[in-house]
Enzyme design. Structure first.
Site, PDB file in Angstrom:
ATOM      1  CG  HIS A  52      -1.853  -0.997   1.149  1.00 25.22           C
ATOM      2  ND1 HIS A  52      -2.998  -0.941   2.035  1.00 25.22           N
ATOM      3  CD2 HIS A  52      -2.006  -1.992   0.558  1.00 25.22           C
ATOM      4  CE1 HIS A  52      -3.886  -1.941   1.894  1.00 25.22           C
ATOM      5  NE2 HIS A  52      -3.369  -2.920   0.934  1.00 25.22           N
ATOM      6  CD  GLU A  54      -1.764   4.688   3.219  1.00 24.17           C
ATOM      7  OE1 GLU A  54      -2.856   5.147   3.200  1.00 24.17           O
ATOM      8  OE2 GLU A  54      -1.610   3.598   2.385  1.00 24.17           O
ATOM      9  CB  CYS A  82      -6.382   0.119   4.889  1.00 25.12           C
ATOM     10  SG  CYS A  82      -4.865  -0.864   4.956  1.00 25.12           S
ATOM     11  CB  CYS A  85      -2.020   1.987   5.852  1.00 24.29           C
ATOM     12  SG  CYS A  85      -1.662   0.959   4.383  1.00 24.29           S
TER      13      CYS A  85
END
Length: 155
Positions: A52, A54, A82, A85
């Protein structure tokens, strides 16, 4: 750079990510208004469900600064993090999170982060992916060793 400029960069990264075959997410980590690291979603590009924006950006920042503690830094992300993250942001000790889209916006285009947020509240044995404790008495030995270790680097 201003907060607005940093967020615009995260948004630009998310747009470029879509153009280049990645997911619609971008992130920037800054310290005193200076970009330390930036990244975008590479889940499908790298075949890595943890890639992801992040997480990728945290990894870059930690490597660049040679630390696992990003205290004093802030993260700007094109969407509300999410649960994975968000956990990584807390583990990295980032001071503040700025985000543009939220989890409801993400759900509207097929990213159901909200489902995972809801699952966290459910007792492990009742989740959609149930959990079961196995060999706890053997595994606790590592925890005992950690507790007793005098030269550990705590995080």
């Amino acid at each position: 750079m201003t907060k607005k400029e940093l967020m615009l960069r995260a948004i630009e990264l998310s747009i470029n990510s879509v153009r280049n075959g990645g997911g619609p997410f971008g992130a920037v980590i800054s310290h005193n208004g200076k970009i330390i690291a930036e990244g975008s979603n590479k889940v499908t590009i790298n075949n890595d469900p943890t890639a992801h924006a992040e997480i990728s950006t945290i990894r870059i920042a930690c490597e660049k600064l040679k630390t696992f503690n990003l205290s004093g830094c802030e993260i700007y992300t094109s969407c509300e993090p999410c649960p994975m993250c968000l956990g990584a942001i807390y583990w990295a000790h980032l001071d503040k999170i700025y985000y543009a889209n939220d989890r409801k916006d993400a759900a509207k285009i097929g990213f159901d982060d909200d489902f995972i947020y809801q699952e966290i509240e459910v007792e492990p044995q009742y989740r959609k992916k149930p959990s079961e404790i196995l060999l706890q008495s053997e595994a606790i030995k590592a925890f005992d060793m950690w507790r007793e270790k005098m030269d550990k680097i705590e995080y």
